[in-house]
Scaffold this motif. Structure first.
Motif, PDB file in Angstrom:
ATOM      1  N   LEU A 264       0.824  -1.202   0.000  1.00 55.47           N
ATOM      2  CA  LEU A 264       0.000   0.000   0.000  1.00 55.47           C
ATOM      3  C   LEU A 264       0.865   1.262   0.000  1.00 55.47           C
ATOM      4  CD1 LEU A 264      -2.711  -1.172   2.551  1.00 55.47           C
ATOM      5  CD2 LEU A 264      -3.111  -0.635   0.149  1.00 55.47           C
ATOM      6  N   ARG A 265       1.903   1.271   0.806  1.00 56.99           N
ATOM      7  CA  ARG A 265       2.800   2.438   0.832  1.00 56.99           C
ATOM      8  C   ARG A 265       3.374   2.710  -0.561  1.00 56.99           C
ATOM      9  NH1 ARG A 265       3.781   3.940   6.092  1.00 56.99           N
ATOM     10  NH2 ARG A 265       3.752   2.280   7.667  1.00 56.99           N
ATOM     11  N   THR A 266       3.767   1.655  -1.244  1.00 52.87           N
ATOM     12  CA  THR A 266       4.347   1.808  -2.571  1.00 52.87           C
ATOM     13  C   THR A 266       3.315   2.342  -3.566  1.00 52.87           C
ATOM     14  OG1 THR A 266       5.906   0.001  -2.166  1.00 52.87           O
ATOM     15  CG2 THR A 266       5.472   0.590  -4.465  1.00 52.87           C
ATOM     16  N   ALA A 267       2.118   1.788  -3.546  1.00 49.26           N
ATOM     17  CA  ALA A 267       1.091   2.162  -4.519  1.00 49.26           C
ATOM     18  C   ALA A 267       0.663   3.614  -4.379  1.00 49.26           C
ATOM     19  CB  ALA A 267      -0.121   1.243  -4.379  1.00 49.26           C
ATOM     20  N   PHE A 268       0.627   4.125  -3.154  1.00 53.39           N
ATOM     21  CA  PHE A 268       0.131   5.486  -2.915  1.00 53.39           C
ATOM     22  C   PHE A 268       1.256   6.524  -2.809  1.00 53.39           C
ATOM     23  CE2 PHE A 268      -3.616   3.091  -1.829  1.00 53.39           C
ATOM     24  CZ  PHE A 268      -4.659   3.917  -2.203  1.00 53.39           C
ATOM     25  N   SER A 269       2.489   6.097  -2.940  1.00 56.88           N
ATOM     26  CA  SER A 269       3.614   7.024  -2.812  1.00 56.88           C
ATOM     27  C   SER A 269       3.514   8.146  -3.833  1.00 56.88           C
ATOM     28  CB  SER A 269       4.930   6.260  -3.008  1.00 56.88           C
ATOM     29  OG  SER A 269       6.028   7.144  -2.957  1.00 56.88           O
ATOM     30  N   GLY A 270       3.610   9.391  -3.348  1.00 51.00           N
ATOM     31  CA  GLY A 270       3.610  10.552  -4.232  1.00 51.00           C
ATOM     32  C   GLY A 270       2.248  11.029  -4.679  1.00 51.00           C
ATOM     33  N   THR A 271       1.163  10.395  -4.224  1.00 48.76           N
ATOM     34  CA  THR A 271      -0.186  10.799  -4.619  1.00 48.76           C
ATOM     35  C   THR A 271      -0.749  11.784  -3.601  1.00 48.76           C
ATOM     36  OG1 THR A 271      -0.591   8.653  -5.654  1.00 48.76           O
ATOM     37  CG2 THR A 271      -2.510  10.011  -5.165  1.00 48.76           C
ATOM     38  N   SER A 272      -1.163  12.978  -4.039  1.00 52.13           N
ATOM     39  CA  SER A 272      -1.731  13.972  -3.137  1.00 52.13           C
ATOM     40  C   SER A 272      -3.204  13.672  -2.879  1.00 52.13           C
ATOM     41  CB  SER A 272      -1.597  15.375  -3.731  1.00 52.13           C
ATOM     42  OG  SER A 272      -2.450  15.512  -4.861  1.00 52.13           O
ATOM     43  N   VAL A 273      -3.734  14.269  -1.824  1.00 48.01           N
ATOM     44  CA  VAL A 273      -5.153  14.104  -1.526  1.00 48.01           C
ATOM     45  C   VAL A 273      -6.001  14.576  -2.691  1.00 48.01           C
ATOM     46  CG1 VAL A 273      -7.036  14.869  -0.017  1.00 48.01           C
ATOM     47  CG2 VAL A 273      -4.818  14.291   0.965  1.00 48.01           C
ATOM     48  N   GLU A 274      -5.644  15.730  -3.279  1.00 39.42           N
ATOM     49  CA  GLU A 274      -6.416  16.297  -4.382  1.00 39.42           C
ATOM     50  C   GLU A 274      -6.422  15.380  -5.599  1.00 39.42           C
ATOM     51  OE1 GLU A 274      -4.222  17.884  -2.593  1.00 39.42           O
ATOM     52  OE2 GLU A 274      -5.227  19.617  -1.720  1.00 39.42           O
ATOM     53  N   GLU A 275      -5.323  14.689  -5.833  1.00 46.24           N
ATOM     54  CA  GLU A 275      -5.208  13.813  -6.998  1.00 46.24           C
ATOM     55  C   GLU A 275      -5.832  12.438  -6.772  1.00 46.24           C
ATOM     56  OE1 GLU A 275      -0.822  15.439  -8.530  1.00 46.24           O
ATOM     57  OE2 GLU A 275      -0.983  13.725  -7.143  1.00 46.24           O
ATOM     58  N   SER A 276      -5.980  12.057  -5.519  1.00 46.34           N
ATOM     59  CA  SER A 276      -6.302  10.664  -5.210  1.00 46.34           C
ATOM     60  C   SER A 276      -7.670  10.232  -5.724  1.00 46.34           C
ATOM     61  CB  SER A 276      -6.221  10.425  -3.703  1.00 46.34           C
ATOM     62  OG  SER A 276      -7.224  11.161  -3.007  1.00 46.34           O
ATOM     63  N   GLY A 277      -8.652  11.137  -5.694  1.00 44.72           N
ATOM     64  CA  GLY A 277      -9.984  10.763  -6.149  1.00 44.72           C
ATOM     65  C   GLY A 277     -10.029  10.477  -7.635  1.00 44.72           C
ATOM     66  N   THR A 278      -9.468  11.385  -8.431  1.00 42.32           N
ATOM     67  CA  THR A 278      -9.495  11.201  -9.884  1.00 42.32           C
ATOM     68  C   THR A 278      -8.574  10.060 -10.320  1.00 42.32           C
ATOM     69  OG1 THR A 278      -7.801  12.920 -10.115  1.00 42.32           O
ATOM     70  CG2 THR A 278     -10.108  13.593 -10.372  1.00 42.32           C
ATOM     71  N   GLY A 279      -7.562   9.783  -9.525  1.00 49.65           N
ATOM     72  CA  GLY A 279      -6.626   8.717  -9.876  1.00 49.65           C
ATOM     73  C   GLY A 279      -6.919   7.390  -9.214  1.00 49.65           C
ATOM     74  N   ALA A 280      -8.059   7.294  -8.539  1.00 49.61           N
ATOM     75  CA  ALA A 280      -8.351   6.115  -7.727  1.00 49.61           C
ATOM     76  C   ALA A 280      -8.357   4.823  -8.530  1.00 49.61           C
ATOM     77  CB  ALA A 280      -9.684   6.303  -7.010  1.00 49.61           C
ATOM     78  N   LEU A 281      -8.996   4.833  -9.693  1.00 50.40           N
ATOM     79  CA  LEU A 281      -9.112   3.597 -10.476  1.00 50.40           C
ATOM     80  C   LEU A 281      -7.741   3.122 -10.962  1.00 50.40           C
ATOM     81  CD1 LEU A 281     -12.351   4.281 -12.553  1.00 50.40           C
ATOM     82  CD2 LEU A 281     -12.094   2.797 -10.546  1.00 50.40           C
ATOM     83  N   GLU A 282      -6.865   4.056 -11.298  1.00 51.34           N
ATOM     84  CA  GLU A 282      -5.533   3.668 -11.743  1.00 51.34           C
ATOM     85  C   GLU A 282      -4.720   3.086 -10.590  1.00 51.34           C
ATOM     86  OE1 GLU A 282      -4.264   3.506 -14.826  1.00 51.34           O
ATOM     87  OE2 GLU A 282      -6.332   3.988 -15.421  1.00 51.34           O
ATOM     88  N   ILE A 283      -4.843   3.691  -9.419  1.00 54.19           N
ATOM     89  CA  ILE A 283      -4.145   3.147  -8.247  1.00 54.19           C
ATOM     90  C   ILE A 283      -4.666   1.749  -7.939  1.00 54.19           C
ATOM     91  CG2 ILE A 283      -3.691   3.445  -5.779  1.00 54.19           C
ATOM     92  CD1 ILE A 283      -4.008   6.482  -6.241  1.00 54.19           C
ATOM     93  N   GLU A 284      -5.975   1.594  -8.017  1.00 55.49           N
ATOM     94  CA  GLU A 284      -6.579   0.288  -7.747  1.00 55.49           C
ATOM     95  C   GLU A 284      -6.010  -0.772  -8.684  1.00 55.49           C
ATOM     96  OE1 GLU A 284     -11.051  -1.097  -6.760  1.00 55.49           O
ATOM     97  OE2 GLU A 284     -10.761  -0.403  -8.814  1.00 55.49           O
ATOM     98  N   LYS A 285      -5.827  -0.422  -9.952  1.00 52.06           N
ATOM     99  CA  LYS A 285      -5.284  -1.381 -10.925  1.00 52.06           C
ATOM    100  C   LYS A 285      -3.881  -1.839 -10.527  1.00 52.06           C
ATOM    101  CE  LYS A 285      -7.804   0.255 -15.017  1.00 52.06           C
ATOM    102  NZ  LYS A 285      -7.680   0.939 -16.337  1.00 52.06           N
ATOM    103  N   THR A 286      -3.064  -0.906 -10.023  1.00 52.90           N
ATOM    104  CA  THR A 286      -1.695  -1.286  -9.646  1.00 52.90           C
ATOM    105  C   THR A 286      -1.678  -2.231  -8.456  1.00 52.90           C
ATOM    106  OG1 THR A 286      -1.296   0.553  -8.095  1.00 52.90           O
ATOM    107  CG2 THR A 286      -0.902   0.979 -10.443  1.00 52.90           C
ATOM    108  N   LEU A 287      -2.746  -2.218  -7.670  1.00 53.25           N
ATOM    109  CA  LEU A 287      -2.808  -3.052  -6.471  1.00 53.25           C
ATOM    110  C   LEU A 287      -3.355  -4.451  -6.732  1.00 53.25           C
ATOM    111  CD1 LEU A 287      -4.051  -0.439  -3.863  1.00 53.25           C
ATOM    112  CD2 LEU A 287      -1.936  -1.781  -3.695  1.00 53.25           C
TER     113      LEU A 287
END
Length: 321
Positions: A264-287
């Motif tokens: 989880l630390r690796t997947a979310f590294s460098g992602t800001s709160v503001e970016e996290s919502g719009t980027g959620a599906l892409e982060i989910e794919k990496t996990l």
């Protein structure tokens, strides 16, 4: 039980608080969830609600007048909303009278001198205790349990903010029930009559199922929903929660997703709160390659592994009929 909390650290402020006290003196009822104030990564308000409240305030561009919490526990979420959203009308509920009365004292006793808020609160099911009181809220926030109590567990026998009584009279769509989102769905149904014209419901959801399920949850309840923030946290009460999910998974629900904390630390590294919502599906794919079922996560935890899960804050606005 009483705990003291440094407000600047807990709310991750850069300046002293303006409305609530510098040090929060919080009484925790025996039936309320115990905040993890010594470990912010495991504490729901500090790690999930606080970043969401800051983003909501930023997007509003001005103080949010009214706020309501369903399942407040100690009242820390309300105090955070008072400080971060600027709400001066607050409502809150929880299942038992002892819990809400203690929360009311915590809120009143932790305001700075000369600061006041108008409160409406009550004990009972979801929003029903607020019927007939201050009715309309700009932000309705809920952090509700997913795991039902064991059949042999009485409601008075344990802290129960992390569990709920499973039997409900209301019809629950299969998609909702099979993903253990019953209370979130019912909260959305009740919230429509308590929202201001432009108000929204913010559901904080341990994302142990695929994110597209949350959008469908909103649709089932008559809302347009989007992910506001996407983050992760260490699984609190791991023995209790992981065994509960594994039990439900064995009964045919789910499957549910957990992860090793370092993934989880690796997947979310460098992602800001503001970016996290719009980027959620892409982060989910990496996990996806790192997903553990509840049964696997339960076994890994028993073998000494640190387990976490993703968290989504779902913003839901009623669809116009």
């Amino acid at each position: 039980m009483n705990i003291q909390i440094d407000t600047v650290n807990y709310l991750n402020l850069t300046v002293p608080p303006e409305i609530v006290a510098d040090t929060l003196n919080i009484e925790v009822s025996s039936h309320a969830y115990l905040p993890k104030t010594d470990d912010p990564e495991s504490d729901w308000v500090a790690s999930v609600a606080v970043p969401a409240f800051k983003l909501i305030r930023k997007r509003y561009g001005h103080p949010v007048p009214s706020f309501c919490s369903i399942g407040t526990g100690s009242g820390l979420d309300v105090l955070a909303a008072i400080e971060l959203l600027g709400a001066d009308h607050v409502g809150f509920t929880d299942l038992q009278s002892e819990v809400v009365e203690t929360a009311a004292k915590n809120i009143t006793n932790n305001l700075r001198k000369g600061k006041k808020v108008i409160m409406a609160y009550g004990a009972g099911d979801l929003l029903s205790p607020l019927s007939g009181q201050q009715k309309y809220y700009d932000v309705i926030y809920e952090n509700l349990p997913n795991v039902p109590l064991d059949g042999g567990s009485g409601i008075a026998e344990k802290r129960n903010s992390g569990h709920f009584l499973e039997k409900r009279r209301e019809p629950i769509p299969a998609l909702v029930h099979n993903n253990m989102l019953d209370l979130h769905f019912l909260a959305l149904l009740q919230a429509r009559q308590f929202l201001t014209e432009n108000g929204s419901v913010y559901s904080t959801l341990g994302a142990r199922v695929n994110l597209d399920i949350f959008r469908l949850l909103g649709l089932e309840a008559g809302y347009d929903s989007q992910i506001l923030t996407y983050s992760w946290k260490i699984q609190a009460e791991a023995e209790d929660v992981l065994s509960g999910y594994a039990r439900q998974e064995a009964a045919g629900l789910g499957p549910f997703h957990f992860y090793l904390v370092h993934d989880l630390r690796t997947a979310f590294s460098g992602t800001s709160v503001e970016e996290s919502g719009t980027g959620a599906l892409e982060i989910e794919k990496t996990l996806v390659p790192h997903q553990l079922s509840a049964t696997e996560a339960w076994a890994a935890w028993k073998n000494g592994k640190e387990i976490g899960h993703t968290v989504a804050v779902l913003q839901s606005t009623p669809r116009i009929k």
